[in-house]
Write a protein that holds these residues in place. Sequence first.
Motif, mmCIF file in Angstrom:
data_model
loop_
_atom_site.group_PDB
_atom_site.id
_atom_site.type_symbol
_atom_site.label_atom_id
_atom_site.label_comp_id
_atom_site.label_asym_id
_atom_site.label_seq_id
_atom_site.Cartn_x
_atom_site.Cartn_y
_atom_site.Cartn_z
ATOM 1 N N ILE A 138 4.704 -11.379 -11.976
ATOM 2 C CA ILE A 138 5.202 -10.951 -10.664
ATOM 3 C C ILE A 138 4.261 -11.407 -9.546
ATOM 4 N N LEU A 139 4.849 -12.029 -8.548
ATOM 5 C CA LEU A 139 4.204 -12.253 -7.254
ATOM 6 C C LEU A 139 4.963 -11.403 -6.257
ATOM 7 N N VAL A 140 4.310 -10.370 -5.705
ATOM 8 C CA VAL A 140 4.997 -9.457 -4.798
ATOM 9 C C VAL A 140 4.367 -9.554 -3.413
ATOM 10 N N GLU B 152 0.411 2.835 -7.416
ATOM 11 C CA GLU B 152 -0.237 3.146 -8.692
ATOM 12 C C GLU B 152 0.745 2.999 -9.848
ATOM 13 N N THR B 153 1.984 3.422 -9.635
ATOM 14 C CA THR B 153 3.022 3.275 -10.666
ATOM 15 C C THR B 153 3.271 1.805 -10.990
ATOM 16 N N MET B 154 3.283 0.957 -9.970
ATOM 17 C CA MET B 154 3.526 -0.469 -10.154
ATOM 18 C C MET B 154 2.397 -1.130 -10.940
ATOM 19 N N VAL B 155 1.161 -0.796 -10.589
ATOM 20 C CA VAL B 155 0.011 -1.374 -11.291
ATOM 21 C C VAL B 155 0.037 -0.947 -12.754
ATOM 22 N N GLY C 57 1.959 -5.903 -19.898
ATOM 23 C CA GLY C 57 1.157 -7.080 -20.196
ATOM 24 C C GLY C 57 1.506 -8.278 -19.348
ATOM 25 N N VAL C 58 1.968 -8.026 -18.103
ATOM 26 C CA VAL C 58 2.300 -9.125 -17.194
ATOM 27 C C VAL C 58 1.337 -9.120 -16.015
ATOM 28 N N HIS C 59 1.175 -10.275 -15.401
ATOM 29 C CA HIS C 59 0.325 -10.376 -14.222
ATOM 30 C C HIS C 59 1.086 -9.890 -12.994
ATOM 31 N N LEU C 60 0.400 -9.119 -12.162
ATOM 32 C CA LEU C 60 0.931 -8.657 -10.889
ATOM 33 C C LEU C 60 0.001 -9.179 -9.799
ATOM 34 N N PRO D 179 -6.062 -13.811 -10.494
ATOM 35 C CA PRO D 179 -6.775 -14.096 -9.255
ATOM 36 C C PRO D 179 -7.493 -12.850 -8.746
ATOM 37 N N VAL D 180 -8.163 -12.971 -7.622
ATOM 38 C CA VAL D 180 -8.753 -11.794 -6.978
ATOM 39 C C VAL D 180 -7.665 -10.810 -6.572
ATOM 40 N N GLN D 181 -6.531 -11.347 -6.065
ATOM 41 C CA GLN D 181 -5.500 -10.504 -5.450
ATOM 42 C C GLN D 181 -4.541 -9.934 -6.497
ATOM 43 N N THR D 182 -5.086 -9.145 -7.414
ATOM 44 C CA THR D 182 -4.272 -8.496 -8.444
ATOM 45 C C THR D 182 -3.588 -7.263 -7.879
ATOM 46 N N GLY D 183 -2.813 -6.599 -8.722
ATOM 47 C CA GLY D 183 -2.234 -5.334 -8.308
ATOM 48 C C GLY D 183 -3.289 -4.319 -7.942
ATOM 49 N N ALA D 184 -4.396 -4.292 -8.688
ATOM 50 C CA ALA D 184 -5.481 -3.355 -8.382
ATOM 51 C C ALA D 184 -6.089 -3.653 -7.018
#
Length: 383
Positions: free
Chosen positions: A81-83, A95-98, A105-108, A341-346
């Motif tokens: 996912i790229l959001v 928090e639910t999305m992360v 096991g997917v990248h956000l 990348p740096v710009q993860t869901g977290a």
Amino acid sequence: MGRAFMLMVPTFDADARVKLTAAAAPRAESRAAFEEQYGGVAYPTVEELCADPSVEAIYIATPHQMHVDHVLAAARAGKHILVEKPLAISMEDAETMVAAANEAGVHLIVGPSHSFDPPVELAAQLIASGKFGQLRMIQALNYTDFLYRPRRPEELRTEEGGGVLFSQAIHQIDVVRRLAGGMGEKIYAMTGAWDPKRPTEGAFTALMNFEGGCVANLTYSGYAHFDSDIWMNDVGELGQRKLAGAYGDARRALMDLDPDDEARLKTTRTFGSGKTVDAKHNEHFGPVIALCDRADLKLTPDGVEVFGDTERGFIEVTFGPAPRRTVNDALVAAVRQNKAPVQTGAWGLASLEVCHAILQSASTGQPVDLRQQCKTNEEEQTG
């Protein structure tokens, strides 16, 4: 396939590593335009898009309040996912999305944001190298016409993610966090809502300190008066050359329009109706100056200007083949190499917390501790 997608189209089109194979949009006109241009399948619902076996990753460019449902649908389908920023409006949704992406096991990835801009990355690397000593202070300023671009009604309601905090402050926050190492401690802020016809925050200023000792000042106004692009060599935020004689166009375009007319005007900027931006430079988000022990670094659309102790120089960052190539770099690395990348869901969760902290500080008149941000970054760093 609205305005946000239109801004990514040149980058997708210029990158052979990415193929637009399917899409989803409620507007039949946009779906027809996608199928004609790309030869893929355009669905009326996100759920149908997520079920398409040809899709490896999904770019979610829907309104802020829809992000949570669409990210959860993509994660359940096992799609990377790229959001679009912001990750969500509420911290609970974010928090639910992360958690959902981690469980699946997917990248956000959260973006595009201006922390992806090549000059920002160059400045971050120069700071991290220690070549100029310790980073002491960051000044980030931007003055735009944001509040007077065509808006849907909810985009003028803070509780629904409207105003400059969730759509614009998030850019400055991401840029400053990228340069300062990410780990914020406290923030003190004030906001401005000065036009009763646009009843949401149109400006803010904030003072934020970081774990490494850096302090940052962030100031933004979207009231369509002073334009800080004159400080960026007359290059617009999207890398386009600013046109002479365009002053006041944003406000003039909205004169005598009711909310329905304004919402319809916004649809003229969507895929199948609007035009893409003709970028000739890297994108930027207004003047940013990073002050280190032995040099000040000024970010420009074309690179980083270095003001050292006794010498002044310029480190160029090349442009092309499209303004947001670094976003595709991050997406491809995540999907093909399992490299986040740096710009993860977290990361996006932590930046969203700063947006809420600005609103809280402005409301209470007190500084706000950024405890959740530190907790999120610590968890990410420890795996």
